[in-house]
Design an enzyme around this catalytic site. Structure first.
Site, PDB file in Angstrom:
ATOM      1  N   HIS A  11       0.806  -1.231   0.000  1.00 46.43           N
ATOM      2  CA  HIS A  11       0.000   0.000   0.000  1.00 46.43           C
ATOM      3  C   HIS A  11       0.838   1.280   0.000  1.00 46.43           C
ATOM      4  O   HIS A  11       0.556   2.231   0.740  1.00 46.43           O
ATOM      5  CB  HIS A  11      -0.950   0.006   1.197  1.00 46.43           C
ATOM      6  CG  HIS A  11      -2.030  -1.043   1.146  1.00 46.43           C
ATOM      7  ND1 HIS A  11      -2.518  -1.567  -0.025  1.00 46.43           N
ATOM      8  CD2 HIS A  11      -2.724  -1.662   2.150  1.00 46.43           C
ATOM      9  CE1 HIS A  11      -3.472  -2.459   0.250  1.00 46.43           C
ATOM     10  NE2 HIS A  11      -3.611  -2.534   1.554  1.00 46.43           N
ATOM     11  N   HIS A  68      -9.677   2.104   0.308  1.00 42.83           N
ATOM     12  CA  HIS A  68      -9.632   0.994   1.258  1.00 42.83           C
ATOM     13  C   HIS A  68     -10.759   1.095   2.299  1.00 42.83           C
ATOM     14  O   HIS A  68     -10.516   0.920   3.495  1.00 42.83           O
ATOM     15  CB  HIS A  68      -8.267   0.973   1.932  1.00 42.83           C
ATOM     16  CG  HIS A  68      -7.819  -0.380   2.384  1.00 42.83           C
ATOM     17  ND1 HIS A  68      -8.549  -1.170   3.248  1.00 42.83           N
ATOM     18  CD2 HIS A  68      -6.702  -1.097   2.090  1.00 42.83           C
ATOM     19  CE1 HIS A  68      -7.886  -2.292   3.472  1.00 42.83           C
ATOM     20  NE2 HIS A  68      -6.770  -2.282   2.774  1.00 42.83           N
ATOM     21  N   GLU A  87     -11.652  -3.823  -2.751  1.00 40.93           N
ATOM     22  CA  GLU A  87     -10.708  -2.850  -3.307  1.00 40.93           C
ATOM     23  C   GLU A  87     -10.529  -3.099  -4.796  1.00 40.93           C
ATOM     24  O   GLU A  87      -9.944  -4.111  -5.193  1.00 40.93           O
ATOM     25  CB  GLU A  87      -9.348  -2.990  -2.613  1.00 40.93           C
ATOM     26  CG  GLU A  87      -9.377  -2.738  -1.128  1.00 40.93           C
ATOM     27  CD  GLU A  87      -8.236  -3.449  -0.400  1.00 40.93           C
ATOM     28  OE1 GLU A  87      -7.076  -3.051  -0.602  1.00 40.93           O
ATOM     29  OE2 GLU A  87      -8.496  -4.406   0.341  1.00 40.93           O
TER      30      GLU A  87
HETATM   31  C1  GLA Z   1      -5.284  -5.208   2.064  1.00 45.75           C
HETATM   32  C2  GLA Z   1      -4.359  -6.347   2.070  1.00 45.75           C
HETATM   33  C3  GLA Z   1      -4.461  -7.048   3.361  1.00 45.75           C
HETATM   34  C4  GLA Z   1      -4.163  -6.100   4.499  1.00 45.75           C
HETATM   35  C5  GLA Z   1      -5.103  -4.946   4.447  1.00 45.75           C
HETATM   36  C6  GLA Z   1      -4.774  -3.957   5.513  1.00 45.75           C
HETATM   37  O1  GLA Z   1      -6.585  -5.580   1.957  1.00 45.75           O
HETATM   38  O2  GLA Z   1      -4.566  -7.242   1.015  1.00 45.75           O
HETATM   39  O3  GLA Z   1      -3.567  -8.116   3.394  1.00 45.75           O
HETATM   40  O4  GLA Z   1      -2.864  -5.634   4.378  1.00 45.75           O
HETATM   41  O5  GLA Z   1      -5.032  -4.353   3.184  1.00 45.75           O
HETATM   42  O6  GLA Z   1      -4.598  -4.528   6.772  1.00 45.75           O
END
Ligand code: GLA
Length: 379
Positions: free
Chosen positions: A139, A212, A343
């Site tokens: 991210h 997110h 997402e």
């Molecule tokens: C995304 C990732 C997860 C986790 C979340 C945040 O969805 O795929 O593995 O890192 O973000 O916790």
């Protein structure tokens, strides 16, 4: 909270608001809610003032967005009995976000999801990024787009919309190129939260933008999402290794717990998925044009959320790392599986997987992407 400016667009509605939300619990009160956008101070970060915008449509439904991280902090809409609550996880003050929750409601960039070992090559040159998730980059790194203050402006047209922009400088978090990113959030009278992304760069770089938000259609984190039903238009998904990096294969969901081609209860098969769902689904729409790709529904509240996107992938994440240590603004523990993320994205680790749709952005190109979350309620 002091409202410092109000832009009202026509209609006004007098409604009864009972905020029994993920982040806020208040007694029912009468509020005069006007269609439009209000802007209020939300504190300070990085020496800059942060604002919280409230977008209200003609039904009185409201989305709040912070210029810190471009975070959707709440989305308040009625259930089938008319009780209003927020269907997303969020906090009612900036301090909740400065404590680094796991990306609640935030804009994610430059690269949403993982890049293996934080390394990728462009034209033979290797770039090294932070490894902030075990051995991998996640991210956008230590200070991704979720942790910066965005510039904001309000588009004064017939529907409330907020434009956010951010210049990510050449070398920021290890990525090449000055990247100018613009995100426009719009709340329509049809209860659609529309997110339009665009970006340009002055050097070749990689890019994977998403939002997110953590949804719980019951509007209360006391309930898990395991009884909510999900349908995803994806005949295939990308299996992952033990560090959640796709193996590179594209595998059929048929006969697996990943088959959501028809609506299924999220909890029905989750125990056979190690750790819970945290996987990229390969959308049948393939990306490019805006198409409906998923539907989430909750019988108890009567709420339904449809997802439309131009992206080729969807990361379905069942809040597996939530463990009760983070509390809502009104003190409720946020436990495992009490919210889920849908997402819209390109596939994880695409810069190292030539067979995946490309995430390369070159000078002279403009990246465009659009995602719409459409909420409705059946009485
Ligand atoms: C995304 C990732 C997860 C986790 C979340 C945040 O969805 O795929 O593995 O890192 O973000 O916790």
């Amino acid at each position: 909270m002091k409202s410092i400016s109000t832009i009202t667009l026509g209609l006004s509605a007098l409604i009864t608001v009972s905020m029994i939300s993920c982040n806020d619990q208040k007694k029912a009160e009468n509020m005069d809610v006007k269609k439009g956008i209000t802007k209020a101070s939300f504190g300070n970060a990085d020496g800059k003032e942060v604002f919280l915008y409230t977008l209200t449509n003609d039904k009185g439904d409201q989305v709040k967005i912070s210029t810190y991280g471009g975070v959707v902090t709440s989305w308040v809409a009625p259930d089938k009995s008319g009780n209003r609550s927020s269907i997303v996880l969020g906090f009612d003050s900036l301090s909740g976000y400065l404590a680094k929750p796991p990306y609640f409601g935030a804009l994610i960039g430059r690269y949403g999801n993982r890049i293996a070992r934080g390394k990728f090559k462009i034209d033979g040159f290797e770039y090294t990024l932070a490894t902030n998730d075990g051995p991998n980059h996640l991210h956008g790194g230590n200070k991704g787009f979720d942790k910066v203050v965005w510039e904001s402006s309000v588009a004064n047209d017939s529907i409330p919309s907020l434009s956010l922009s951010y210049l990510s400088k050449d070398g920021e978090e290890g990525y090449p190129g000055n990247l100018q990113v613009n995100v426009k959030y719009t709340l329509t009278d049809e209860d659609e939260l529309k997110i339009e992304y665009s970006a340009t760069t002055d050097k070749p770089t990689v890019l994977n933008l998403t939002n997110h938000s953590y949804f719980n259609l019951t509007g209360d984190v006391a309930n898990t999402i395991l009884n909510q039903r999900l349908q995803i238009d994806a005949d295939n998904y990308t299996p992952v290794d033990s560090t959640l990096i796709p193996t590179g294969q594209i595998v059929s969901v048929k006969g697996t717990p990943f088959d959501f081609t028809t609506a299924e209860k999220i909890g029905a098969r989750i125990d056979s998925v190690k750790g819970g769902y945290d996987h990229n689904f390969v959308l049948n729409s393939k990306g490019g044009s805006l198409q409906k790709v998923a539907t989430l529904s909750d019988d108890g509240s009567g709420r339904e959320l449809q997802v439309f996107t131009t992206e080729p992938g969807l990361q379905f994440y069942t809040g597996n790392f939530l463990d009760g240590t983070i509390k809502t603004s009104d003190g409720k523990a946020i436990n495992k599986n009490t919210a889920l993320c849908l997402e819209t994205q390109h596939f994880p680790n695409s810069p190292n997987q030539p067979s995946f749709p490309s995430t390369l952005l070159s000078p002279g190109q403009t990246f465009h992407s659009e995602t719409v979350y459409k909420l409705s309620v059946t009485k």
